[in-house]
Design a protein around this motif. Structure first.
Motif, mmCIF file in Angstrom:
data_model
loop_
_atom_site.group_PDB
_atom_site.id
_atom_site.type_symbol
_atom_site.label_atom_id
_atom_site.label_comp_id
_atom_site.label_asym_id
_atom_site.label_seq_id
_atom_site.Cartn_x
_atom_site.Cartn_y
_atom_site.Cartn_z
ATOM 1 N N ILE A 196 0.834 -1.209 0.000
ATOM 2 C CA ILE A 196 0.000 0.000 0.000
ATOM 3 C C ILE A 196 0.862 1.250 0.000
ATOM 4 O O ILE A 196 0.640 2.189 -0.776
ATOM 5 C CB ILE A 196 -0.949 0.009 1.221
ATOM 6 C CG1 ILE A 196 -1.964 -1.142 1.157
ATOM 7 C CG2 ILE A 196 -1.671 1.357 1.332
ATOM 8 C CD1 ILE A 196 -2.898 -1.089 -0.027
ATOM 9 N N TYR A 197 1.895 1.260 0.843
ATOM 10 C CA TYR A 197 2.758 2.437 0.930
ATOM 11 C C TYR A 197 3.659 2.589 -0.289
ATOM 12 O O TYR A 197 4.152 3.688 -0.569
ATOM 13 C CB TYR A 197 3.610 2.374 2.199
ATOM 14 C CG TYR A 197 2.825 2.593 3.474
ATOM 15 C CD1 TYR A 197 1.985 3.685 3.618
ATOM 16 C CD2 TYR A 197 2.925 1.695 4.533
ATOM 17 C CE1 TYR A 197 1.260 3.886 4.780
ATOM 18 C CE2 TYR A 197 2.200 1.883 5.708
ATOM 19 C CZ TYR A 197 1.376 2.980 5.819
ATOM 20 O OH TYR A 197 0.662 3.172 6.979
ATOM 21 N N SER A 198 3.869 1.486 -1.010
ATOM 22 C CA SER A 198 4.778 1.541 -2.160
ATOM 23 C C SER A 198 4.083 1.924 -3.456
ATOM 24 O O SER A 198 4.763 2.167 -4.458
ATOM 25 C CB SER A 198 5.473 0.186 -2.348
ATOM 26 O OG SER A 198 4.562 -0.784 -2.862
ATOM 27 N N LEU A 199 2.761 1.939 -3.467
ATOM 28 C CA LEU A 199 2.058 2.269 -4.700
ATOM 29 C C LEU A 199 2.481 3.656 -5.154
ATOM 30 O O LEU A 199 2.215 4.661 -4.498
ATOM 31 C CB LEU A 199 0.542 2.199 -4.488
ATOM 32 C CG LEU A 199 -0.013 0.803 -4.167
ATOM 33 C CD1 LEU A 199 -1.513 0.869 -3.937
ATOM 34 C CD2 LEU A 199 0.316 -0.189 -5.255
ATOM 35 N N SER A 200 3.152 3.702 -6.274
ATOM 36 C CA SER A 200 3.868 4.917 -6.657
ATOM 37 C C SER A 200 2.981 5.992 -7.260
ATOM 38 O O SER A 200 3.279 7.181 -7.140
ATOM 39 C CB SER A 200 4.981 4.563 -7.660
ATOM 40 O OG SER A 200 4.427 3.906 -8.786
ATOM 41 N N ASP A 201 1.910 5.588 -7.928
ATOM 42 C CA ASP A 201 1.076 6.569 -8.602
ATOM 43 C C ASP A 201 0.254 7.359 -7.593
ATOM 44 O O ASP A 201 -0.640 6.816 -6.956
ATOM 45 C CB ASP A 201 0.146 5.885 -9.601
ATOM 46 C CG ASP A 201 0.915 5.246 -10.741
ATOM 47 O OD1 ASP A 201 0.448 4.213 -11.233
ATOM 48 O OD2 ASP A 201 1.957 5.787 -11.122
ATOM 49 N N GLU A 202 0.555 8.615 -7.444
ATOM 50 C CA GLU A 202 -0.235 9.451 -6.548
ATOM 51 C C GLU A 202 -1.572 9.775 -7.216
ATOM 52 O O GLU A 202 -1.605 10.380 -8.287
ATOM 53 C CB GLU A 202 0.506 10.753 -6.225
ATOM 54 C CG GLU A 202 1.692 10.571 -5.292
ATOM 55 C CD GLU A 202 1.279 10.120 -3.907
ATOM 56 O OE1 GLU A 202 0.176 10.501 -3.475
ATOM 57 O OE2 GLU A 202 2.045 9.378 -3.279
ATOM 58 N N PRO A 203 -2.671 9.354 -6.630
ATOM 59 C CA PRO A 203 -3.967 9.615 -7.277
ATOM 60 C C PRO A 203 -4.300 11.101 -7.279
ATOM 61 O O PRO A 203 -4.027 11.823 -6.323
ATOM 62 C CB PRO A 203 -4.953 8.834 -6.402
ATOM 63 C CG PRO A 203 -4.285 8.718 -5.064
ATOM 64 C CD PRO A 203 -2.811 8.638 -5.345
ATOM 65 N N THR A 204 -4.869 11.569 -8.390
ATOM 66 C CA THR A 204 -5.318 12.959 -8.446
ATOM 67 C C THR A 204 -6.705 13.094 -7.834
ATOM 68 O O THR A 204 -7.125 14.169 -7.460
ATOM 69 C CB THR A 204 -5.342 13.456 -9.901
ATOM 70 O OG1 THR A 204 -6.191 12.597 -10.672
ATOM 71 C CG2 THR A 204 -3.941 13.424 -10.508
ATOM 72 N N GLY A 205 -7.408 11.975 -7.766
ATOM 73 C CA GLY A 205 -8.706 11.914 -7.116
ATOM 74 C C GLY A 205 -8.647 10.910 -5.985
ATOM 75 O O GLY A 205 -7.565 10.539 -5.524
#
Length: 300
Positions: free
Chosen positions: A26-35
């Protein structure tokens, strides 16, 4: 010690074998969501991502089952001002609806991927959805009202709207003002607007046809104990039938596989954090079941 996190990056798929490895993913998911980012736990990894009304019932059942419930238990829905609120409450009472349950809490998603005992021999999965900015709505949104009131139309009426959309096309450029006007003049669309105006008398006949063929993340009103306990939210789709949610242009999708042999251990780890049936389902009957199971012979 946490076991090694395994990632299959080519498919956006990961594997977690305990709580620590799951959180590492979970912490490694690189794509920062815009929403908003949301999670959906499923007991069986091969299950399609579809709401219950599209998995469990005939295609023409949606309108009928909702009408029957509203007739049988009108007092239960007396405080609900919108069709969205009615669908949320109906789902709370185990009636299949077009809304797809998700959560803002990744640990809640993990709980639902692991907790169901009859699927302990199946791998679970946590679906992760990152919505684009602009694809999130609140429960009082006009777009949400239109989508939810589709549940009042017959299957034949919905198919006619779909056919019109297929004729015109899926691109914004396809929908000239003339095409939009012709769409709004359809008897089926006019009937849909009548249902919307019951809850929103001010609603103008300016429906955007494309809104009926998109996925939206919806923040619910916090007037439901279970929604609050589960950090709940919903994905709403008009007439897409959830055929291609994972490939939608309006969001990014990843999944975390939970091997079946790890489920029992993860449930125990979550219980140590007070994430269990007692806290996920605040009704007394679930608390009673949790206490009974905790003290059952052979449970230690």
């Amino acid at each position: 010690m946490a076991e090694t996190v395994k990632a299959v990056k080519a498919h956006g798929s990961y594997e977690a074998r305990d709580l620590i490895s799951y959180l590492s993913i979970i912490y490694s998911l690189s794509d920062e969501p815009t929403g908003p980012r949301c999670y959906r736990g499923q007991s069986v990894s091969s299950w399609k991502v579809k709401p219950s009304v599209m998995r469990e019932l005939r295609s023409d059942a949606e309108r009928q089952i909702l009408s029957e419930l509203l007739v049988e238990a009108p007092n239960e829905f007396g405080s609900d001002k919108s069709m969205f609120d009615k669908l949320v409450r109906a789902q709370h009472y185990s009636l299949p609806t077009r809304l797809l349950d998700v959560t803002l809490n990744p640990l809640v998603g993990l709980y639902f991927a692991c907790e169901e005992e009859k699927f302990q021999s199946e791998d679970g999965v946590v679906q992760v959805f990152d919505f684009q900015k602009g694809r999130e709505k609140f429960s009082d949104s006009d777009t949400v009202s239109v989508i939810c009131n589709l549940s009042r139309l017959s299957d034949v009426e919905k198919k006619k709207i779909i056919n019109r959309y297929d004729v015109v096309g899926p691109r914004v450029a396809d929908w000239s003002e003339s095409n939009k006007k012709m769409f709004r003049l359809m008897p089926e669309v006019k009937r849909l607007m009548q249902f919307v105006r019951v809850e929103k008398p001010y609603f103008l006949d300016k429906i955007n046809p494309l809104d009926l063929f998109r996925y939206y993340f919806v923040y619910p009103s916090k007037n439901n104990r279970r929604v609050i306990a589960q950090s709940g939210a919903f994905i709403a789709a008009g007439l897409l039938q959830y055929h291609s949610l994972e490939q939608s242009a309006g969001l990014k999708h990843k999944k975390i596989i939970i091997p079946c042999q790890c489920k029992k251990k993860i449930v125990a780890q979550l219980d140590a954090l007070n994430i269990n049936s007692r806290t996920m389902f605040p009704e007394v009957e679930f608390t009673s079941k949790y206490i009974k199971k905790k003290w059952a012979v052979g449970s230690d």
